[in-house]
Write an enzyme that holds these catalytic residues in place. Structure first.
Site, PDB file in Angstrom:
ATOM      1  N   HIS A 127       0.819  -1.232   0.000  1.00  0.00           N
ATOM      2  CA  HIS A 127       0.000   0.000   0.000  1.00  0.00           C
ATOM      3  C   HIS A 127       0.850   1.278   0.000  1.00  0.00           C
ATOM      4  CE1 HIS A 127      -3.632  -2.278   0.577  1.00  0.00           C
ATOM      5  NE2 HIS A 127      -3.287  -2.732   1.761  1.00  0.00           N
ATOM      6  N   ASP A 164      -3.036 -10.816  -1.908  1.00  0.00           N
ATOM      7  CA  ASP A 164      -3.516 -10.237  -0.651  1.00  0.00           C
ATOM      8  C   ASP A 164      -4.978  -9.792  -0.861  1.00  0.00           C
ATOM      9  OD1 ASP A 164      -2.194  -8.772   2.032  1.00  0.00           O
ATOM     10  OD2 ASP A 164      -3.944  -7.716   1.221  1.00  0.00           O
ATOM     11  N   HIS A 166      -6.452  -7.201  -0.027  1.00  0.00           N
ATOM     12  CA  HIS A 166      -6.589  -5.773  -0.334  1.00  0.00           C
ATOM     13  C   HIS A 166      -5.901  -5.453  -1.665  1.00  0.00           C
ATOM     14  CE1 HIS A 166      -6.686  -6.132   4.139  1.00  0.00           C
ATOM     15  NE2 HIS A 166      -7.754  -5.350   3.971  1.00  0.00           N
ATOM     16  N   ASP A 251      -4.747 -12.828   4.000  1.00  0.00           N
ATOM     17  CA  ASP A 251      -5.953 -12.265   4.610  1.00  0.00           C
ATOM     18  C   ASP A 251      -7.215 -12.493   3.772  1.00  0.00           C
ATOM     19  OD1 ASP A 251      -4.794 -10.560   2.781  1.00  0.00           O
ATOM     20  OD2 ASP A 251      -4.686  -8.826   4.122  1.00  0.00           O
TER      21      ASP A 251
HETATM   22 ZN   LIG Z   1      -4.132  -7.148   3.078  1.00  0.00          ZN
END
Ligand SMILES: [Zn+2]
Length: 344
Positions: A127, A164, A166, A251
């Site tokens: 990120h 992931d 996200h 996740d």
């Molecule tokens: Zn994540």
């Protein structure tokens, strides 16, 4: 080093970046290392010497002002860079060591000194933006590794696959419009960080080199199987990268406390198997997993152990948590849309 070996990077400094009560804490990596010891996997891998990155190396993807700011802020004791991302006095050392070690592992695999690799690092990176932290991430480990890979004479094209839960918004931003990097992200959507729609495909010369796979909540093993078969593996085979880098977050598991996808550990293992098999077919097995998220420690430690087994060529998989009976939403419409957008 041994060309048949799987390399890992790990440094105790990664555990010193820590905040009790925060989901992204040192226990994550401690649980991974103790699982690798418990399962005798740590003896089967080669641990590369870790190294602090130079400021100029981090600045391959970040502004020098930002890198200096992180260094000075941490040296003064640290604190929150943004509402999600903490730091302490050791966080710069940890983040810079994560970058330096990621670079060295990538080079060792490219040169054939190691067969493949797993970067067991913290803080995560996917990120982080050029001039600011975001979502627990300080520096873009995998984006920097991909840019360094392209400087090596053996590498003309690199692919990053981000599983992931996200969207890897930071990686997507840091690689920029680079037609020699294919970025594929599968992620829950709409969800944090809000980006990653199927229409974000890269611009100018890089159009089509970004493949975003926005998954509705509840998608799990069955949906991922179709997405890999119809979108991810065909995209990789068409692009023909010389190395595959993987943003490995765990996740997207059904029992992760931060998200709502529905993968089981067997599902993650299937993903690793597909990616490693693909790397063997198109780039002599050159593949490196970089640790990103994953906040259920049982899932995380078993997930990483399973991925390392796959890298070592060990067939067995451990899934003590099993799977749910949840009926997955239909994924055909999304897959058809992606096949059309990317002409697969
Ligand atoms: Zn994540």
């Amino acid at each position: 080093m041994n060309a048949q070996r799987t390399g890992i990077v790990f440094d105790p400094v990664f555990l010193m970046h820590n905040q009790t009560g925060h989901p992204e804490n040192a226990k994550r990596l401690e649980s991974i290392i103790s699982r690798l010891k418990e399962k005798s996997l740590i003896d089967k891998v080669t641990q590369l010497k870790s190294r602090l990155a130079e400021i100029d190396e981090i600045a391959i993807c970040h502004t020098k002002e930002y890198v200096e700011h992180v260094k000075i802020f941490c040296e003064k004791g640290g604190g929150y860079f943004d509402p999600d991302t903490y730091s302490n006095k050791d966080s710069f050392m940890a983040a810079a060591t994560a970058v330096g070690s990621s670079i060295d592992l990538t080079k060792a695999v490219i040169r054939g000194e190691l067969k493949n690799g797993s970067a067991l690092l913290r803080p995560p990176g996917h990120h982080a933006l050029a001039n600011r932290s975001m979502g627990f991430c300080l520096f873009g480990n995998i984006a920097i590794a991909s840019k360094v890979a392209l400087i090596q004479p053996e590498i003309k094209k690199a692919a990053i696959v981000d599983f992931d839960v996200h969207h890897g918004n930071g990686t997507q931003a840091l690689i920029g419009d680079d037609p020699n990097i294919l970025f594929i992200s599968s992620h829950q959507y709409p969800f944090y960080p809000g980006t990653g729609s199927s229409r974000e495909i890269g611009t100018d010369a890089a159009e089509g080199t970004i493949v975003n796979i926005p998954l509705q909540a509840g998608i799990g093993d069955e949906g991922f199987k179709i997405v890999y078969e119809k979108v991810i593996i065909p995209s990789l085979k068409r692009f023909k990268p010389d190395i595959i880098l993987v943003s490995a977050g765990y996740d997207a598991h059904w029992d992760d406390p931060l998200a709502n996808l529905n993968l089981s550990l067997n599902g993650f293992n299937q993903i690793s198997r597909e990616l490693i098999k693909c790397a063997e077919e198109i780039c002599s097995g050159k593949i490196i997993f970089f640790l990103e998220g994953g906040y259920n420690l049982d899932v995380l430690s078993n997930g990483v152990a399973n991925s390392i087994r796959r890298l070592l060529g060990i067939e067995s998989v451990e899934d003590p948590l099993g799977r749910t009976n949840y009926q997955e939403p239909d994924i055909k419409k999304l897959v058809n849309e992606l096949v059309t957008i990317h002409k697969l």
